[in-house]
Design an enzyme around this catalytic site. Structure first.
Site, mmCIF file in Angstrom:
data_model
loop_
_atom_site.group_PDB
_atom_site.id
_atom_site.type_symbol
_atom_site.label_atom_id
_atom_site.label_comp_id
_atom_site.label_asym_id
_atom_site.label_seq_id
_atom_site.Cartn_x
_atom_site.Cartn_y
_atom_site.Cartn_z
ATOM 1 N N ASP A 138 0.870 -1.171 0.000
ATOM 2 C CA ASP A 138 0.000 0.000 0.000
ATOM 3 C C ASP A 138 0.902 1.215 0.000
ATOM 4 O OD1 ASP A 138 -2.936 0.575 -0.017
ATOM 5 O OD2 ASP A 138 -2.263 1.997 1.511
ATOM 6 N N PHE A 144 4.924 5.510 -13.270
ATOM 7 C CA PHE A 144 3.454 5.499 -13.257
ATOM 8 C C PHE A 144 2.974 6.485 -12.197
ATOM 9 C CE2 PHE A 144 2.311 3.139 -9.320
ATOM 10 C CZ PHE A 144 3.541 2.628 -8.970
ATOM 11 N N LYS A 195 15.152 4.666 -10.205
ATOM 12 C CA LYS A 195 13.967 4.680 -9.334
ATOM 13 C C LYS A 195 13.949 3.433 -8.452
ATOM 14 C CE LYS A 195 8.989 4.674 -8.879
ATOM 15 N NZ LYS A 195 7.658 4.439 -9.424
ATOM 16 N N ARG A 228 9.394 2.081 -2.503
ATOM 17 C CA ARG A 228 9.175 0.638 -2.693
ATOM 18 C C ARG A 228 10.499 -0.114 -2.571
ATOM 19 N NH1 ARG A 228 6.150 1.525 -6.471
ATOM 20 N NH2 ARG A 228 4.319 1.392 -5.135
HETATM 21 P P1 ITT Z 1 -3.414 -2.247 -5.411
HETATM 22 O O1 ITT Z 1 -4.206 -1.716 -4.222
HETATM 23 O O2 ITT Z 1 -4.159 -3.277 -6.198
HETATM 24 O O3 ITT Z 1 -2.034 -2.692 -5.013
HETATM 25 P P2 ITT Z 1 -3.416 0.545 -6.264
HETATM 26 O O4 ITT Z 1 -2.797 1.271 -7.425
HETATM 27 O O5 ITT Z 1 -4.878 0.825 -5.996
HETATM 28 O O6 ITT Z 1 -3.174 -1.031 -6.466
HETATM 29 P P3 ITT Z 1 -2.738 1.756 -3.723
HETATM 30 O O7 ITT Z 1 -4.101 1.634 -3.156
HETATM 31 O O8 ITT Z 1 -1.562 1.399 -2.849
HETATM 32 O O9 ITT Z 1 -2.566 0.827 -5.011
HETATM 33 O O10 ITT Z 1 -2.565 3.227 -4.304
HETATM 34 C C1 ITT Z 1 -1.284 3.658 -4.621
HETATM 35 C C2 ITT Z 1 -1.347 4.911 -5.479
HETATM 36 O O11 ITT Z 1 -0.274 5.773 -5.060
HETATM 37 C C3 ITT Z 1 -1.050 4.569 -6.929
HETATM 38 O O12 ITT Z 1 -2.236 4.352 -7.660
HETATM 39 C C4 ITT Z 1 -0.306 5.811 -7.396
HETATM 40 O O13 ITT Z 1 -1.209 6.819 -7.724
HETATM 41 C C5 ITT Z 1 0.464 6.229 -6.150
HETATM 42 N N1 ITT Z 1 1.809 5.608 -6.134
HETATM 43 C C6 ITT Z 1 2.244 4.586 -5.344
HETATM 44 N N2 ITT Z 1 3.507 4.269 -5.646
HETATM 45 C C7 ITT Z 1 3.877 5.098 -6.639
HETATM 46 C C8 ITT Z 1 5.047 5.246 -7.391
HETATM 47 O O14 ITT Z 1 6.102 4.453 -7.215
HETATM 48 N N3 ITT Z 1 5.080 6.190 -8.335
HETATM 49 C C9 ITT Z 1 4.015 6.991 -8.555
HETATM 50 N N4 ITT Z 1 2.859 6.913 -7.905
HETATM 51 C C10 ITT Z 1 2.779 5.969 -6.949
#
Ligand code: ITT
Length: 194
Positions: free
Chosen positions: A69, A150, A173, A179
């Site tokens: 998350d 992304f 990155k 991460r």
């Molecule tokens: P899952 O819950 O299925 O894992 P999700 O995309 O909905 O997928 P999250 O609820 O953890 O995941 O939301 C994370 C959001 O935070 C993601 O959609 C991005 O907008 C942002 N995010 C997380 N890590 C990122 C990264 O490395 N680079 C850019 N944005 C990131």
């Protein structure tokens, strides 16, 4: 261990986790378990939501399950979008709308400090067995730069760099990100398991 199930529907996370772990471990995600469906992430913290995802999926498989998350916490916005990063502009919002809202809310703001946060949760048979947290500090710029990565990557320059996560090579990155920091802790933990 030669394969790892990650409880994510976000293929970008899967790809980054695979690159961080290297080719010895094959990373699978929820595309291999379509019966899981949507998981309601209604906790108030990254840890809480990570645990919901890992526990839900680990109830359906005997394998160890990892979840991620993550989100972007902006100082001038009191930590927003935070746990709502994927849904900042609304429950069905696109990333384009989320990024546009972030820029609008930071218009005229000189304090651009922010940090990406990642919490990994490991569960087995419905029980959380470990959690790890990684952060990456940086700043939010005024307009998108770069095509890689992304999510909010085109708006985020990590401290010590002059390019956004979307401009930097993926290897960079994946060496310094929130991460990557959390995954290093997970890998250290994994190496101690029998
Ligand atoms: P899952 O819950 O299925 O894992 P999700 O995309 O909905 O997928 P999250 O609820 O953890 O995941 O939301 C994370 C959001 O935070 C993601 O959609 C991005 O907008 C942002 N995010 C997380 N890590 C990122 C990264 O490395 N680079 C850019 N944005 C990131």
């Amino acid at each position: 261990m030669n394969s790892l199930l990650v409880a994510t529907a976000n293929a970008h996370k899967t790809e980054e986790i695979q690159k961080i772990l290297g080719p010895e471990i094959s990373v699978q995600d929820l595309r291999t378990l379509p019966e899981v469906g949507d998981i309601v992430e209604d906790a108030l913290t990254f840890e809480g939501n990570a645990n919901i995802k890992s526990v839900t999926v680990s109830n359906l498989t005997p394998d160890l399950v990892l979840s991620d998350d993550s989100g972007l916490c902006v100082e001038a916005l009191a930590g927003a979008p935070g746990i709502r990063s994927a849904r900042y502009a609304g429950d069905d919002a696109t990333m384009e709308e989320n990024k546009a809202l972030l820029l609008q809310n930071l218009k005229g703001e000189s304090d651009r400090r922010a940090a990406f946060v990642c919490v990994l949760s490991v569960a087995r048979k419905g029980e959380v067995v470990a959690t790890f947290r990684g952060e990456c500090a940086g700043k939010i710029i005024d307009a998108e730069q770069g095509e890689g990565g992304f999510g909010y990557d085109p708006l985020f320059i990590p401290d010590g760099y002059t390019e956004t996560f979307a401009e930097l090579p993926a290897e960079v990155k994946n060496g310094i990100s929130h991460r990557a920091v959390a995954m290093q802790q997970f890998q250290a933990w994994l190496s101690l398991q029998s």
